[in-house]
Design a protein around this motif. Sequence first.
Motif, PDB file in Angstrom:
ATOM      1  N   UNK A  11       0.835  -1.201   0.000  1.00  0.00           N
ATOM      2  CA  UNK A  11       0.000   0.000   0.000  1.00  0.00           C
ATOM      3  C   UNK A  11       0.873   1.255   0.000  1.00  0.00           C
ATOM      4  N   UNK A  12       0.566   2.164  -0.918  1.00  0.00           N
ATOM      5  CA  UNK A  12       1.307   3.418  -1.043  1.00  0.00           C
ATOM      6  C   UNK A  12       0.822   4.458  -0.032  1.00  0.00           C
ATOM      7  N   UNK A  13       1.716   5.283   0.405  1.00  0.00           N
ATOM      8  CA  UNK A  13       1.457   6.439   1.276  1.00  0.00           C
ATOM      9  C   UNK A  13       0.628   6.046   2.503  1.00  0.00           C
ATOM     10  N   UNK A  14       0.912   4.868   3.023  1.00  0.00           N
ATOM     11  CA  UNK A  14       0.278   4.360   4.241  1.00  0.00           C
ATOM     12  C   UNK A  14      -1.253   4.437   4.180  1.00  0.00           C
ATOM     13  N   UNK A  15      -1.787   4.315   2.964  1.00  0.00           N
ATOM     14  CA  UNK A  15      -3.236   4.295   2.800  1.00  0.00           C
ATOM     15  C   UNK A  15      -3.877   5.665   2.692  1.00  0.00           C
ATOM     16  N   UNK A  16      -3.081   6.723   2.612  1.00  0.00           N
ATOM     17  CA  UNK A  16      -3.642   8.061   2.451  1.00  0.00           C
ATOM     18  C   UNK A  16      -4.010   8.311   0.995  1.00  0.00           C
ATOM     19  N   UNK A  17      -5.027   9.114   0.794  1.00  0.00           N
ATOM     20  CA  UNK A  17      -5.561   9.428  -0.522  1.00  0.00           C
ATOM     21  C   UNK A  17      -4.702  10.519  -1.170  1.00  0.00           C
ATOM     22  N   UNK A  18      -3.936  10.152  -2.189  1.00  0.00           N
ATOM     23  CA  UNK A  18      -3.024  11.117  -2.821  1.00  0.00           C
ATOM     24  C   UNK A  18      -3.769  12.235  -3.558  1.00  0.00           C
ATOM     25  N   UNK A  19      -4.974  11.990  -3.983  1.00  0.00           N
ATOM     26  CA  UNK A  19      -5.759  13.030  -4.672  1.00  0.00           C
ATOM     27  C   UNK A  19      -6.210  14.101  -3.678  1.00  0.00           C
ATOM     28  N   UNK A  20      -6.522  13.702  -2.455  1.00  0.00           N
ATOM     29  CA  UNK A  20      -6.965  14.667  -1.440  1.00  0.00           C
ATOM     30  C   UNK A  20      -5.900  15.706  -1.108  1.00  0.00           C
ATOM     31  N   UNK A  44      -6.734  18.189  -3.884  1.00  0.00           N
ATOM     32  CA  UNK A  44      -8.085  18.747  -3.891  1.00  0.00           C
ATOM     33  C   UNK A  44      -8.439  19.481  -2.598  1.00  0.00           C
ATOM     34  N   UNK A  45      -7.940  18.968  -1.460  1.00  0.00           N
ATOM     35  CA  UNK A  45      -8.322  19.532  -0.167  1.00  0.00           C
ATOM     36  C   UNK A  45      -7.154  20.172   0.572  1.00  0.00           C
ATOM     37  N   UNK A  69       3.043  20.594  -1.619  1.00  0.00           N
ATOM     38  CA  UNK A  69       2.868  20.505  -3.065  1.00  0.00           C
ATOM     39  C   UNK A  69       3.661  21.654  -3.687  1.00  0.00           C
ATOM     40  N   UNK A  70       4.587  21.280  -4.565  1.00  0.00           N
ATOM     41  CA  UNK A  70       5.453  22.248  -5.232  1.00  0.00           C
ATOM     42  C   UNK A  70       5.336  22.025  -6.735  1.00  0.00           C
ATOM     43  N   UNK A  71       4.974  23.063  -7.455  1.00  0.00           N
ATOM     44  CA  UNK A  71       4.845  22.968  -8.912  1.00  0.00           C
ATOM     45  C   UNK A  71       3.981  21.783  -9.344  1.00  0.00           C
ATOM     46  N   UNK A  72       2.895  21.555  -8.608  1.00  0.00           N
ATOM     47  CA  UNK A  72       1.964  20.488  -8.960  1.00  0.00           C
ATOM     48  C   UNK A  72       2.436  19.085  -8.638  1.00  0.00           C
ATOM     49  N   UNK A  73       3.467  18.964  -7.798  1.00  0.00           N
ATOM     50  CA  UNK A  73       4.004  17.655  -7.409  1.00  0.00           C
ATOM     51  C   UNK A  73       3.904  17.500  -5.893  1.00  0.00           C
ATOM     52  N   UNK A  74       3.640  16.266  -5.451  1.00  0.00           N
ATOM     53  CA  UNK A  74       3.486  15.952  -4.034  1.00  0.00           C
ATOM     54  C   UNK A  74       4.808  15.498  -3.429  1.00  0.00           C
ATOM     55  N   UNK A  75       5.224  16.168  -2.370  1.00  0.00           N
ATOM     56  CA  UNK A  75       6.436  15.820  -1.623  1.00  0.00           C
ATOM     57  C   UNK A  75       6.023  15.462  -0.202  1.00  0.00           C
ATOM     58  N   UNK A  76       6.564  14.357   0.299  1.00  0.00           N
ATOM     59  CA  UNK A  76       6.255  13.866   1.642  1.00  0.00           C
ATOM     60  C   UNK A  76       7.509  13.962   2.512  1.00  0.00           C
TER      61      UNK A  76
END
Length: 150
Positions: free
Chosen positions: A32-41, A44-45, A110-117
């Motif tokens: 499971x990616x990102x420990x089950x977190x919704x990457x779209x959220x 969007x949120x 979120x930087x330049x439309x990319x997700x960084x964790x």
Amino acid sequence: MKNLFLILFVLVSTFGNAQNVGVNHANLSNGIAVQGYDVVSYFKENKAVKGKKEFSVKHNGAIYYFKSKENKDAFIKKPSAYEPQYGGWCAFAMGDYGEKVEINPETFKIVDGKLYLFYNAYFTNTLKSWNKNEPTLKAKADSNWKKITS
């Protein structure tokens, strides 16, 4: 005919290797990616939201959970728009010393439309360090990630 066969072989090999690189280097917990977190959220949120197993999809060997069918459908339409950078590993650690380090999925940017964790535990929030030198760390992280995945 031989040239066509060779071209097809190279394309298939390259595509297959690209998928394997993603799976082999992704930060997954039981697949499971990102420990089950919704990457779209995140987009969007602008917040970390746990996904649900009933709205899951497998992409490049990783299982992604989403909070809703709408988010799942958005991901299916364009996964590259939502996938986390550096396989979901800590962006700061990738930039600072080129290592795969666990993340806290609630610490992100979120930087330049990319997700960084980022890692955030035991009085260490690497997002704060990232923000102090983001351009340099991002360039180094990009370079280090290429080395790891090639």
